[in-house]
Design a protein around this motif. Sequence first.
Motif, mmCIF file in Angstrom:
data_model
loop_
_atom_site.group_PDB
_atom_site.id
_atom_site.type_symbol
_atom_site.label_atom_id
_atom_site.label_comp_id
_atom_site.label_asym_id
_atom_site.label_seq_id
_atom_site.Cartn_x
_atom_site.Cartn_y
_atom_site.Cartn_z
ATOM 1 N N GLY A 79 -4.552 7.767 -7.574
ATOM 2 C CA GLY A 79 -3.746 6.702 -8.158
ATOM 3 C C GLY A 79 -2.347 6.628 -7.581
ATOM 4 O O GLY A 79 -1.790 5.539 -7.406
ATOM 5 N N THR A 82 -2.810 6.234 -3.083
ATOM 6 C CA THR A 82 -3.592 5.172 -2.441
ATOM 7 C C THR A 82 -3.335 3.848 -3.142
ATOM 8 O O THR A 82 -2.763 3.799 -4.226
ATOM 9 N N THR A 83 -3.786 2.809 -2.524
ATOM 10 C CA THR A 83 -3.662 1.481 -3.124
ATOM 11 C C THR A 83 -5.019 0.969 -3.595
ATOM 12 O O THR A 83 -5.219 -0.236 -3.731
ATOM 13 N N LEU A 84 -5.931 1.892 -3.840
ATOM 14 C CA LEU A 84 -7.259 1.498 -4.318
ATOM 15 C C LEU A 84 -7.167 0.945 -5.737
ATOM 16 O O LEU A 84 -6.349 1.412 -6.540
ATOM 17 N N SER A 85 -8.022 0.003 -6.033
ATOM 18 C CA SER A 85 -8.052 -0.530 -7.398
ATOM 19 C C SER A 85 -8.737 0.491 -8.311
ATOM 20 O O SER A 85 -9.463 1.379 -7.849
ATOM 21 N N ALA A 86 -8.519 0.337 -9.601
ATOM 22 C CA ALA A 86 -9.100 1.266 -10.574
ATOM 23 C C ALA A 86 -10.628 1.291 -10.510
ATOM 24 O O ALA A 86 -11.215 2.381 -10.537
ATOM 25 N N PRO A 87 -11.315 0.139 -10.409
ATOM 26 C CA PRO A 87 -12.783 0.192 -10.312
ATOM 27 C C PRO A 87 -13.275 0.933 -9.060
ATOM 28 O O PRO A 87 -14.262 1.661 -9.111
ATOM 29 N N VAL A 88 -12.570 0.783 -7.947
ATOM 30 C CA VAL A 88 -12.968 1.481 -6.719
ATOM 31 C C VAL A 88 -12.756 2.991 -6.880
ATOM 32 O O VAL A 88 -13.592 3.807 -6.492
ATOM 33 N N MET A 89 -11.620 3.379 -7.477
ATOM 34 C CA MET A 89 -11.362 4.797 -7.705
ATOM 35 C C MET A 89 -12.418 5.406 -8.627
ATOM 36 O O MET A 89 -12.911 6.507 -8.376
#
Length: 135
Positions: A79, A82-89
Amino acid sequence: MTATRPALPRSLVQAMARGGRGRCPRCGQARLFARWLKPVDHCPACGQDWRGHCADDFPPYIAILVTGHVMAPVLIALGLETTLSAPVMMALCLVPTAGLVLGLLPVAKGAVIALQWWLGLHGFATAPGRDLVEK
């Protein structure tokens, strides 16, 4: 020919390590589980009756606690770094989380059964060391 007697564990830690590896906590020679989480009724090597255990919900609590402590820093790092979205994480962490919980369940259950046996709890009438006399 003399039958060799299985060596009793010297300590609670040794008994729990045997149980955690899925071996009989008493002798360490035979399998503790007939299936994934179903213990055998009796140890084929030493004859110990394992039907008296009452592990109930404690092994899942242990597995969830350990998994949470392992996966929480991973989720926090993902979190923050990275700039990954919550669903991807969540999708990325789902497989290792499920694998960790499912892998820890038999380890925790074997250790809990060994703890109960060592302390003489529930269906285990005598603690080890007091059952040295052959029946």
